[in-house]
Design an enzyme around this catalytic site. Sequence first.
Site, mmCIF file in Angstrom:
data_model
loop_
_atom_site.group_PDB
_atom_site.id
_atom_site.type_symbol
_atom_site.label_atom_id
_atom_site.label_comp_id
_atom_site.label_asym_id
_atom_site.label_seq_id
_atom_site.Cartn_x
_atom_site.Cartn_y
_atom_site.Cartn_z
ATOM 1 C CD GLN A 170 79.153 21.344 42.013
ATOM 2 O OE1 GLN A 170 79.116 20.104 41.951
ATOM 3 N NE2 GLN A 170 79.901 22.182 41.569
ATOM 4 C CG PHE A 171 73.846 20.726 45.147
ATOM 5 C CD1 PHE A 171 72.529 21.030 44.847
ATOM 6 C CD2 PHE A 171 74.813 20.329 44.229
ATOM 7 C CE1 PHE A 171 72.215 21.036 43.531
ATOM 8 C CE2 PHE A 171 74.292 20.498 42.964
ATOM 9 C CZ PHE A 171 72.837 20.714 42.324
ATOM 10 C CB ALA A 172 72.686 23.627 51.235
ATOM 11 C CG ASP A 173 71.597 18.765 49.997
ATOM 12 O OD1 ASP A 173 70.560 18.243 49.953
ATOM 13 O OD2 ASP A 173 71.860 19.917 49.383
ATOM 14 C CG PHE A 174 77.643 18.058 48.469
ATOM 15 C CD1 PHE A 174 77.055 16.534 48.697
ATOM 16 C CD2 PHE A 174 77.072 18.437 47.164
ATOM 17 C CE1 PHE A 174 76.519 15.925 47.841
ATOM 18 C CE2 PHE A 174 76.285 18.082 46.220
ATOM 19 C CZ PHE A 174 76.024 16.458 46.591
ATOM 20 C CD GLU A 187 82.183 18.621 49.628
ATOM 21 O OE1 GLU A 187 83.030 17.968 49.752
ATOM 22 O OE2 GLU A 187 81.656 18.709 48.396
ATOM 23 C CG HIS A 245 71.534 17.428 44.501
ATOM 24 N ND1 HIS A 245 71.404 15.834 44.552
ATOM 25 C CD2 HIS A 245 72.712 17.573 43.979
ATOM 26 C CE1 HIS A 245 72.869 15.656 44.011
ATOM 27 N NE2 HIS A 245 73.322 16.543 43.667
HETATM 28 C C1 LIG Z 1 80.946 15.491 48.276
HETATM 29 C C2 LIG Z 1 80.168 16.069 47.262
HETATM 30 N N1 LIG Z 1 80.584 17.258 46.785
HETATM 31 C C3 LIG Z 1 80.138 17.628 45.550
HETATM 32 C C4 LIG Z 1 79.222 17.012 44.716
HETATM 33 C C5 LIG Z 1 78.755 17.564 43.266
HETATM 34 N N2 LIG Z 1 79.233 16.782 42.271
HETATM 35 C C6 LIG Z 1 78.315 16.126 41.833
HETATM 36 S S1 LIG Z 1 79.374 15.042 40.602
HETATM 37 C C7 LIG Z 1 80.650 16.170 40.762
HETATM 38 C C8 LIG Z 1 81.648 15.947 39.896
HETATM 39 C C9 LIG Z 1 82.320 14.400 40.073
HETATM 40 O O1 LIG Z 1 83.516 14.115 39.346
HETATM 41 P P1 LIG Z 1 84.176 12.800 39.292
HETATM 42 O O2 LIG Z 1 84.135 12.211 40.717
HETATM 43 O O3 LIG Z 1 85.556 13.093 38.849
HETATM 44 O O4 LIG Z 1 83.244 11.903 38.437
HETATM 45 P P2 LIG Z 1 82.810 12.098 37.033
HETATM 46 O O5 LIG Z 1 81.567 12.808 37.129
HETATM 47 O O6 LIG Z 1 83.832 12.753 36.472
HETATM 48 O O7 LIG Z 1 82.401 10.679 36.767
HETATM 49 C C10 LIG Z 1 80.318 17.213 41.779
HETATM 50 C C11 LIG Z 1 81.451 18.093 42.189
HETATM 51 C C12 LIG Z 1 78.961 15.800 45.246
HETATM 52 N N3 LIG Z 1 78.187 14.877 44.702
HETATM 53 N N4 LIG Z 1 79.599 15.293 46.448
#
Ligand SMILES: Cc1ncc(C[n+]2csc(CCOP(=O)(O)OP(=O)(O)O)c2C)c(N)n1
Lengths: 322, 315
Positions: free
Chosen positions: A80-84, A58, A125
Amino acid sequence: MSVTYVDAIRDAQEKLLRDDPRVFLYGQDISKFGGAFKATKGLAEAFPGRVLDSPISEDAMIGMAVGAAIEGMRPIVEMQFADFSSIAFNQIVNQAATHFYRTGVPVPLTVRLPSGGTPGSGPFHSQSMEALYAHYPGLVVVTPATVSDAYHMLIESVELDDPVVYCEHKFLYRWLKAPRINGDNLPIGRARITRPGKHATVVTYSAMVHEAVRAAERLKEEGSWEIEVVDLRSVKPLDIDTVLASVARTGRLLALGEAFPWGGVTAEVVARVCADGFHLLDAPPKRLNSRDTPVPYHPKLWAAHRPTPESICIALRELLNF
Amino acid sequence: MLRSRLLENKLSSLYKAGKIVGGVYLGKGQEAVSASLGASLIKGRDIFAALIRDQAGRTAFGEPLIDCTRTYLGSVLGPMKGRDGNIHRGRPLDGMPAMISHLGAEVSVVAGMLVARRLKGELQGVVGATCVGDGATSTGAFHEGLNMAAVENLPMVVIVGNNQFAYSTPTDRQYACEDLVERAKGYGVGGHSVDGTDMLACTKVIGRAVQLAREGGGPQMVVARLLRLTGHGEHDDGSYVPQTLKAGHLGRDCLDVGEAQMVENGYASAEEVERWKTEFADEVQAAVAQAQQEPVPDPWHEVWHACSTQTGRGL
Ligand SMILES: Cc1ncc(C[n+]2csc(CCOP(=O)(O)OP(=O)(O)O)c2C)c(N)n1
């Protein structure tokens, strides 16, 4: 055929990509997948090379958008979410927000923040970040509550030469529908009287506009109360003239918001009305926000955490009976 | 592994029946890695910050099944009392920090728990471990956290579950190096690679990484190659995963591989494995049944305080 709130956001981005070669979209899972909420569905295919999946970075996403904007592009970044966006906080408030003031070079970028709560979304979220960003000079913060506003305000945000934090509400994505996108758009910085009334004014924004209208309908049935609902549309700039004109008609103010209660947009509205319109008030102004805890996960707790038509009615009855 | 798979199968069907509070994120295909870590750690001594796909690791580390079913079914008796859910659950004072959604954020928190143990003189023989995905390795939090752990020379193990996708985003939009394990050298931490579909290889490599950290070898990073055999969450059909990948080596089910390895190497007979399946299914059923009859949170009885200190002045 009807248009949902999320369709409006998608269609606005399509128009922007079509009309302005400087526009490009950057965000997690937004290309082929169409975004976590499908707000960019089909756009990667229609505009090859201009709708890009970003790494989960981010801070770097916004830093990159600032750089691209300096170079004359018009990036739209989807969180993806405001929180991030808290991870990109430094780039948003220190880099983007101060840039024009420091250098005279504007930073026309738009950050889309899927904001607000839905049942079962929990503390990470569900957050409403508009007040945090509105606190910083140099940012425009918009909070559309209707399908047509979602469309027109996104287009206007991207056309603006300043960084815009565009807070779209997740609860409205598919729940809110309109027959079509209409042309009654107002400029950013102008509030709208969503429902006229004469006994009290509710000043609110985003999803809470709809809860306020519900509460107003109940009070009309209950006691023929006519509650005016003002939709701020953008919290910065904040259209205090429309708010004051409404309070002048009703004499009573409830400032309503889904964000946490300490400070924030509702506090700002009350402070300004007290400072500039104290003589218009027939009762002490009231504020209603979510509770002062993280947003709870369980739908039963969540429903009691945010303002509801019931809690809005209670606040309004107290205000009307003062 | 098996217990966790049966539990997750049950959770998936409860989700489809609309009985679950919130989303469901499964670890199908990642159990060998996760369970190997959980089993290498010592409950009551070590620290394990699990990720969303680590049901198997949680189970192997000794988290009771009821913690999981209570949280998913919204029982107020669960560790999070309905205030936070499912994959975020934890018991921080028992060495199981509760994650936040922000990816990568647990790395430095585990580092902090280890630093505290050192300051208290209780670090001897302790390991802190956490898991991240390939996507999380792109976060600043991951880089800063791992670098800090290395600078502090902490007994830490970071497992990278490289399941080829971060939600829908393939690894070539996430990093540009050949293999994430190359990064270990850059941070000054030990680097290990493992085939995450191979249970025996996982127990060996991850077990060794944990041991190295425990014996004073500093932080260790293990990169496990695998494929998530399910969507990102149960709301996602994972249609972006190409058929060729599913049909290839990474697409094999670590549970089938593990079962065969158990029998081949004489660790268990086929009959024993079958018996475990019924035993574990009964355990899962009992935990679900218990959580289902427990009360859900009630806003009227909820204590709406976010601070532990209550001064009576609305702190
Ligand atoms: C900092 C942040 N940005 C975006 C998200 C939204 N998000 C949740 S899971 C995910 C994908 C995660 O992928 P990975 O780290 O490869 O783990 P996997 O789900 O494949 O096990 C995203 C983008 C988040 N949780 N945290």
